[in-house]
Design a protein around this motif. Structure first.
Motif, PDB file in Angstrom:
ATOM      1  N   UNK A 231       0.878  -1.176   0.000  1.00 57.10           N
ATOM      2  CA  UNK A 231       0.000   0.000   0.000  1.00 57.10           C
ATOM      3  C   UNK A 231       0.914   1.224   0.000  1.00 57.10           C
ATOM      4  N   UNK A 232       1.268   1.684  -1.203  1.00 60.33           N
ATOM      5  CA  UNK A 232       2.292   2.725  -1.366  1.00 60.33           C
ATOM      6  C   UNK A 232       1.667   4.114  -1.509  1.00 60.33           C
ATOM      7  N   UNK A 233       2.409   5.125  -1.049  1.00 59.68           N
ATOM      8  CA  UNK A 233       1.937   6.513  -1.089  1.00 59.68           C
ATOM      9  C   UNK A 233       2.880   7.407  -1.880  1.00 59.68           C
ATOM     10  N   UNK A 234       2.291   8.425  -2.516  1.00 60.36           N
ATOM     11  CA  UNK A 234       3.084   9.544  -3.017  1.00 60.36           C
ATOM     12  C   UNK A 234       2.547  10.783  -2.305  1.00 60.36           C
ATOM     13  N   UNK A 345       6.709   0.971   0.065  1.00 59.22           N
ATOM     14  CA  UNK A 345       7.419   2.021  -0.663  1.00 59.22           C
ATOM     15  C   UNK A 345       6.611   3.311  -0.627  1.00 59.22           C
ATOM     16  N   UNK A 346       7.240   4.407  -0.207  1.00 64.24           N
ATOM     17  CA  UNK A 346       6.538   5.680  -0.129  1.00 64.24           C
ATOM     18  C   UNK A 346       7.459   6.806  -0.590  1.00 64.24           C
ATOM     19  N   UNK A 347       6.855   7.768  -1.293  1.00 63.98           N
ATOM     20  CA  UNK A 347       7.670   8.831  -1.900  1.00 63.98           C
ATOM     21  C   UNK A 347       7.147  10.213  -1.525  1.00 63.98           C
ATOM     22  N   UNK A 348       8.082  11.162  -1.405  1.00 66.20           N
ATOM     23  CA  UNK A 348       7.713  12.566  -1.241  1.00 66.20           C
ATOM     24  C   UNK A 348       8.166  13.303  -2.499  1.00 66.20           C
ATOM     25  N   UNK A 366      10.204   0.053   3.663  1.00 68.04           N
ATOM     26  CA  UNK A 366      11.398  -0.633   3.168  1.00 68.04           C
ATOM     27  C   UNK A 366      12.074   0.168   2.064  1.00 68.04           C
ATOM     28  N   UNK A 367      11.311   0.981   1.335  1.00 68.68           N
ATOM     29  CA  UNK A 367      11.914   1.931   0.388  1.00 68.68           C
ATOM     30  C   UNK A 367      11.282   3.300   0.613  1.00 68.68           C
ATOM     31  N   UNK A 368      12.099   4.314   0.813  1.00 64.13           N
ATOM     32  CA  UNK A 368      11.598   5.677   0.981  1.00 64.13           C
ATOM     33  C   UNK A 368      12.245   6.532  -0.106  1.00 64.13           C
TER      34      UNK A 368
END
Lengths: 421, 421
Positions: A231-234, A345-348, A366-368
């Motif tokens: 469940x990934x976010x941007x 995995x989540x990104x800004x 686990x991945x930012x």
């Protein structure tokens, strides 16, 4: 029956353990020769393997398997070629075993360092796609591990035909055939055995639906390299460059839908929401992505946007649906991600240095990422050469797992007669 | 009662999880300030803690605890000082959290690296020695983890008094007291709960007897950093320099008896046995070490040497007893170690380069040594600064485990707008 399965699995386990000690000591050249012999054996067995696959396909149709499953099950000549190509790739990977790092002197005069070693025996549990049989076997061999394979019952003939060719290749170079074993029963009790033999199996790698993985994790008494939700976010932060935010938000959602590193929730800072949301909504509309928004999103985009419920924030849609939330800033975004996310995995998206630095440190995934699409979370994109899986655990392996995930390190100590004072 | 324990442990777990997210984001200076405030609080509470310890000692004597246990339980002013000294040492360790390694560009233009992060919540289960309470708490705090401590019932008052001072220190610097929690019940059901709450606890570190550790490993649904047997070997190879072999064989057995890295079986190549065995036997005789030998050993040293049974090769004596076996060479030595050993620490004494290299590669132990005493297998000797424990596992942490054992790594990706093609 239960008894005889237990006995059978014990034998398989013992044989794997024995084979693993021989494999662990095998040189790079022996392992590569084995992979090369397997390549030849598979090539020679192509008609046989494709015929076995046709038996599985016929039985699958008779059992009314759904078409997606049948598609994954089928081995065409093209897929067979791709499978062999993957084997060549594994052959070309660097051998991780024996690598010594951090060798340094201590005040006592001893030299201490770490040497990379195989884990021993890998247990692999997977569904339908028969090419996983070869992929898993070749990665295990390259990293000096024996492997026990338990594929889906629907692929039994295909998997056994592939395993036969693999074992033929092993034999050619003088390695035990038991380095790679395929469980020859479709009885579910075999899985129960496989995941509770710590004396013979060092790690379990499951691939399949969430239900399967949860059950294995619950019942296993052996470490499991597992992958649950993505469940990934941007998060489009107030200082985002919208020329980067728009393509990334589009790519993260629509590049592929059914994958674990696709974005499922878009977070937008309220300071840029009025400008950003209508523009991205237009792009999503072209791709027919359904939006489910918070109240503020609905206010900006109009009441035609469905409302997002509490459950939507937890959801891994794996399809053309996206939850959208307007947040008051960095703090709310991080809280939301750490609470509702799956730590995948989540990104800004931001041009602010300090906020980027904070996001990297505080998001527990686990991945930012900063200013990149979540779709990059992948063993090949990360340069691992091959991917065993993506781990959502923190222990042993986290995020995309390469060949190293099937290895461990031991300490080595070199001296010239030192004793402890 | 069972119900209320479950509820109590759930609350403890939830509080630890909440505290851990605050600790994970705490800067090095905040964590060091906390340790410093704990130092002051402990110093101020010394009379109170020693008094609490006296209650445990009195109850222990009333319950007829054996003298070794009572000795480990007792906190004297000197031991209290040592405990505070250990805290200072942890304060001076480098903060492992946030360290970024392997940051490199990929062809796609993204930069990818790894950042060290806390595991989250540590569950520690231990017996008698109350100083472990402070040691474990300080290591957890330094590495950004919350910790739940479950000491032995015999040390309950001491542990609670120490925990009270720790929590006072945490409060002083504005960190939640729940960063460090001591289980306030001696009910065994609490341990059962602690090791089956994967939603709140990320890793279990048990310290104690083999029985305790085996039970925890069997029942836990959370990864366990565990230490089982230390059945260590020294192999005096045919090319050994006896000026090195003699002091090492003596040191490995007699430097301390009750420790996991002491040698328990001595292997000697038949080509040097006639020369080496009588000389080392004389040194052991001075220390009153009992030898149990194979037939060849008895032949060389005389029939007064007790025979070694099959069980002796498996034994961890933890005392002045040593099993001795004459072997035909390298191959038999490696087979013996990998079969009977506990994969802890094993050494070869040799001047032969190729055999040393082979021994290092093929012995499947957490520490493999050349020309050094097995007694070096220790976190401080390895330069880890502190030791969480010695792991006999292969997954996550192997051999001496330092602060890194309480951490994990996440991937970080830095870009400037990259999307997946």
């Amino acid at each position: 029956m239960q008894d005889s399965i237990e006995q059978y699995m014990q034998t398989v386990g013992q044989q794997a353990r024995q084979a693993s000690s021989i494999l662990a000591a095998a040189s790079t050249i022996v392992k590569n020769n084995a992979l090369s012999a397997i390549y030849t054996a598979l090539k020679n067995s192509e008609p046989k393997i494709l015929a076995a696959n046709q038996i599985d396909m016929t039985q699958g149709r008779d059992h009314n398997l759904d078409s997606a499953l049948l598609d994954r099950l089928e081995l065409t000549p093209t897929r067979f070629k791709d499978m062999l190509h993957g084997l060549k790739d594994v052959m070309n990977l660097l051998d991780p075993i024996g690598e010594i790092t951090d060798l340094a002197y201590r005040p006592s005069g001893i030299q201490i360092g770490k040497m990379r070693v195989p884990l021993g025996v890998v247990g692999m549990i997977y569904e339908s796609r028969p090419n996983v049989t070869l992929e898993a076997a070749s990665l295990a061999l390259k990293s000096g591990n024996a492997i026990i394979l338990r594929g889906g019952s629907e692929a039994l003939h295909s998997n056994q035909a592939i395993a036969e060719a693999i074992q033929h290749g092993l034999k050619t170079v003088g390695l035990p055939e038991t380095c790679v074993q395929v469980i020859n029963t479709t009885d579910r009790a075999a899985v129960g055995q496989l995941i509770t033999m710590p004396e013979y199996v060092d790690v379990i790698v499951p691939r399949g639906g969430k239900g399967l993985i949860e059950r294995i994790t619950r019942e296993a008494t052996i470490p499991v390299i597992k992958h649950l939700d993505g469940n990934c976010h941007v998060f489009v932060e107030a200082h985002a460059d919208l020329h980067k935010a728009l393509p990334i938000a589009l790519n993260a959602k629509t590049h592929r839908y059914g994958v674990c590193n696709a974005m499922e929730t878009l977070l937008v800072d309220e300071k840029v929401a009025e400008e950003f949301l209508p523009r991205i909504a237009e792009l999503y509309a072209e791709k027919q992505v359904e939006l489910r928004g918070c109240l503020a999103t609905q206010r900006i985009l109009g009441a035609t946007i469905k409302p997002a419920s509490e459950e939507d924030w937890y959801e891994e849609y794996l399809g053309p649906i996206l939850a959208v939330k307007v947040v008051s800033g960095m703090e709310e975004a991080i809280q939301h991600i750490n609470k509702y996310g799956s730590h995948h995995t989540d990104a800004i998206i931001t041009e602010n240095f300090s906020l980027a630095r904070q996001f990297l440190a505080r998001v527990d995934s686990s991945s930012v990422m900063v200013n990149a699409s979540t779709r990059f979370a992948d063993g090949f994109e990360y340069g691992l050469g091959a991917e065993i899986g993506i781990s959502t655990d923190k222990i042993h392996a986290r995020g995309p797992v390469g060949l190293e995930g099937l290895t461990s390190q031991k300490w080595i100590v070199l001296g010239d007669g030192q004793i402890r004072q």
